[in-house]
Scaffold this motif. Structure first.
Motif, PDB file in Angstrom:
ATOM      1  N   TYR A 136       2.861  -3.276   8.914  1.00 30.45           N
ATOM      2  CA  TYR A 136       3.223  -2.220   8.447  1.00 30.45           C
ATOM      3  C   TYR A 136       2.461  -1.235   8.529  1.00 30.45           C
ATOM      4  O   TYR A 136       2.676   0.013   8.817  1.00 30.45           O
ATOM      5  CB  TYR A 136       3.431  -2.705   6.739  1.00 30.45           C
ATOM      6  CG  TYR A 136       3.821  -1.274   5.993  1.00 30.45           C
ATOM      7  CD1 TYR A 136       4.995  -1.058   5.670  1.00 30.45           C
ATOM      8  CD2 TYR A 136       2.718  -0.968   5.008  1.00 30.45           C
ATOM      9  CE1 TYR A 136       5.258  -0.018   5.114  1.00 30.45           C
ATOM     10  CE2 TYR A 136       3.037   0.250   4.270  1.00 30.45           C
ATOM     11  CZ  TYR A 136       4.341   0.761   4.139  1.00 30.45           C
ATOM     12  OH  TYR A 136       4.617   1.857   3.377  1.00 30.45           O
ATOM     13  N   HIS A 158       2.955   4.019  -0.730  1.00 26.06           N
ATOM     14  CA  HIS A 158       3.966   4.038   0.372  1.00 26.06           C
ATOM     15  C   HIS A 158       3.985   5.579   0.608  1.00 26.06           C
ATOM     16  O   HIS A 158       4.113   5.782   1.971  1.00 26.06           O
ATOM     17  CB  HIS A 158       5.572   3.922   0.052  1.00 26.06           C
ATOM     18  CG  HIS A 158       5.681   2.434  -0.181  1.00 26.06           C
ATOM     19  ND1 HIS A 158       5.491   1.244   0.970  1.00 26.06           N
ATOM     20  CD2 HIS A 158       5.965   1.848  -1.199  1.00 26.06           C
ATOM     21  CE1 HIS A 158       5.799   0.135   0.430  1.00 26.06           C
ATOM     22  NE2 HIS A 158       6.000   0.305  -0.891  1.00 26.06           N
ATOM     23  N   ARG A 210       1.285   6.125   2.961  1.00 24.34           N
ATOM     24  CA  ARG A 210       1.420   5.703   4.501  1.00 24.34           C
ATOM     25  C   ARG A 210       2.252   6.700   5.215  1.00 24.34           C
ATOM     26  O   ARG A 210       1.987   6.751   6.379  1.00 24.34           O
ATOM     27  CB  ARG A 210       1.927   4.228   4.235  1.00 24.34           C
ATOM     28  CG  ARG A 210       1.379   3.041   3.446  1.00 24.34           C
ATOM     29  CD  ARG A 210      -0.072   2.800   4.263  1.00 24.34           C
ATOM     30  NE  ARG A 210      -0.778   1.939   3.734  1.00 24.34           N
ATOM     31  CZ  ARG A 210      -2.171   1.621   4.039  1.00 24.34           C
ATOM     32  NH1 ARG A 210      -2.939   2.343   4.661  1.00 24.34           N
ATOM     33  NH2 ARG A 210      -2.712   0.372   3.263  1.00 24.34           N
TER      34      ARG A 210
END
Length: 493
Positions: free
Chosen positions: A70, A351, A354
């Motif tokens: 990821y 998230h 990211r």
């Protein structure tokens, strides 16, 4: 991926596919030993935190691998980690000193293999000194546990402690030193005169001794050495007159500090102030550095908010805070976006953070880092609207600019209205044709233009359609080499 158990001092199984990282010869940034540029985009992580806790004793290897996959998919290239994280009793690397624990060795064996697979590198430091200090009575390095050192105020001066630290580094570089996963060495986490008899001279000697030890071992084993730095809690720089130590010590290859600031970063009330402080701290650091030495923040985050409230910032606000600090850091002339300490429950990045890392990682492809001799231009670049603050850096052929609307300082920058059309005026660029890329910090490229510069400044008309935007500027290659294409992103032009 197949994992096999290995013994303590044996070289573990390794693909060894990653080339080592070094400082660029002609700029204060990084490249690998094959000449490909490399930018540290990432954050701090730890053995006991959620994303890697399953790798210990191989309880859940798939989960750790999924995390690294990821990260790689979101442009992350580097993690900063401690050899041990001693918030608990069962993650000591050595117990007793000199006996390296098999479960910890196995953890690092497996992590190096996974990082090689996903091309993520590690900036490594020997101890988590925060928990080591708080739990010193229980630490194996304490004389109470038959360790080498009597007091935490002697960590960096006690001869037996220094010998043990050197052996810890030796263990890592002998066992995993062949791997390009090891980006560089942070010789001590948040170095502090309190741990060296309150003496800056003792800190200088510590850095010199450890640096020489590591370089000699690496040259003996691998005929080359990795970049070295030492990190510091930023407020100590002025309190203890440590600027020369951190930024100019001749043994170090790059500089790194931890961006904490009580009024804006530690307990943020708005994202603009955090960005402004970040830009100022980068500018001050670059003014102290040798011109060829890279710099980046290797730890930051809302530390006071987290401690007082026992929780992280509201996620939307934290995502904006992260993005704004990242771009202020990067555009002001530091390498990468800085390395966040999560300060969240659970202790991982969101998230949204990211996605911000992925966006920044894509932008880095627009710059020719190997020849970018940047200086900070935060105060030299002119922008035509008083409601817009500018962060930037450049040399005579390239520039990076990030513009931030500061109409409202209350809460999330999403409350700000886009300022519309404004003029950007960048000094220091040579005359010629420039390729200008306008960049949305959430979606990427929004427009490109060719602009000719023939006066004192390069003048750019910018349409700001959101509260912030970035601009990449590069002299067209045809102006320099008689070839088509851009000065930046040469490999893809």
């Amino acid at each position: 991926m197949h994992f096999q158990t290995t013994k303590s001092r044996e070289t573990p199984p390794s693909q060894n596919t990653l080339p080592w990282i070094r400082v660029c010869e002609n700029s204060p940034y990084f490249e690998d030993e094959n000449g490909a540029t490399w930018t540290p985009v990432g954050q701090n992580d730890a053995i006991t935190w959620p994303d890697f806790q399953g790798l210990f004793k191989r309880k859940n290897v798939a989960e750790a691998e999924g995390h690294l996959a990821y990260l790689a998919a979101h442009g992350v290239t580097c993690l900063r980690m401690m050899m041990e994280y001693c918030q608990t009793e069962n993650r000591y690397l050595e117990k007793p000193v000199g006996k390296f624990q098999p479960n910890m060795v196995q953890f690092w064996d497996d992590l190096f293999l996974l990082c090689e697979k996903y091309q993520i590198r590690i900036l490594l430091t020997p101890f988590d000194t925060f928990w080591m200090a708080r739990r010193w009575k229980s630490h194996p390095y304490n004389q109470l546990s038959d360790g080498p050192c009597k007091s935490k105020f002697q960590w960096l001066t006690c001869p037996r402690m220094l010998a043990a630290i050197k052996d810890r580094f030796t263990f890592f570089l002998e066992r995993w030193g062949t791997s390009g996963v090891l980006f560089g060495w942070d010789l001590w986490n948040e170095i502090n005169p309190l741990h060296a008899g309150k003496s800056i001279d003792n800190l200088k000697r510590y850095i010199e001794q450890l640096s020489i030890h590591i370089r000699e071992k690496e040259m003996q084993l691998y005929q080359r050495s990795r970049p070295q730095t030492v990190s510091v809690f930023a407020p100590l720089l002025s309190q203890q007159d440590m600027n020369a130590l951190v930024f100019q010590h001749p043994s170090l290859d790059f500089a790194s500090t931890h961006f904490y600031h009580a009024a804006s970063i530690d307990y943020p009330r708005n994202v603009h102030s955090a960005a402004a402080t970040t830009g100022l701290m980068v500018r001050q650091a670059l003014q102290l550095l040798p011109a060829e030495r890279p710099f980046f923040d290797s730890e930051h985050g809302p530390i006071t908010y987290f401690r007082r409230n026992r929780k992280g910032l509201p996620e939307d606000f934290d995502d904006a805070y992260f993005l704004h600090m990242q771009w202020a850091h990067f555009a002001s002339g530091a390498a990468g976006g800085g390395m966040r300490w999560p300060y969240r429950h659970p202790h991982v990045l969101t998230h949204g953070m990211r996605r911000a890392q992925l966006n920044l990682s894509a932008f880095t492809k627009l710059i020719d880092w190997k020849d970018f001799r940047r200086v900070n231009l935060n105060e030299e670049i002119f922008v035509g609207m008083p409601s817009v603050q500018v962060f930037g850096c450049g040399d005579n052929e390239q520039a990076i600019v990030w513009m931030l609307s500061v109409q409202s300082k209350k809460g999330n920058s999403k409350l700000n209205m886009p300022p519309g059309v404004t003029t950007l005026s960048i000094p220091g660029l040579a005359d010629g044709d420039y390729h200008v890329v306008f960049w949305d910090t959430k979606t990427g490229i929004t427009d490109t233009k060719i602009i000719t510069k023939s006066g004192q400044h390069l003048e750019i008309q910018c349409m700001m359609e959101s509260s912030n935007m970035a601009v990449a500027v590069g002299l067209r290659r045809s102006a320099r080499r008689g070839l088509g294409g851009w000065a930046f992103n040469r490999n893809n032009s």
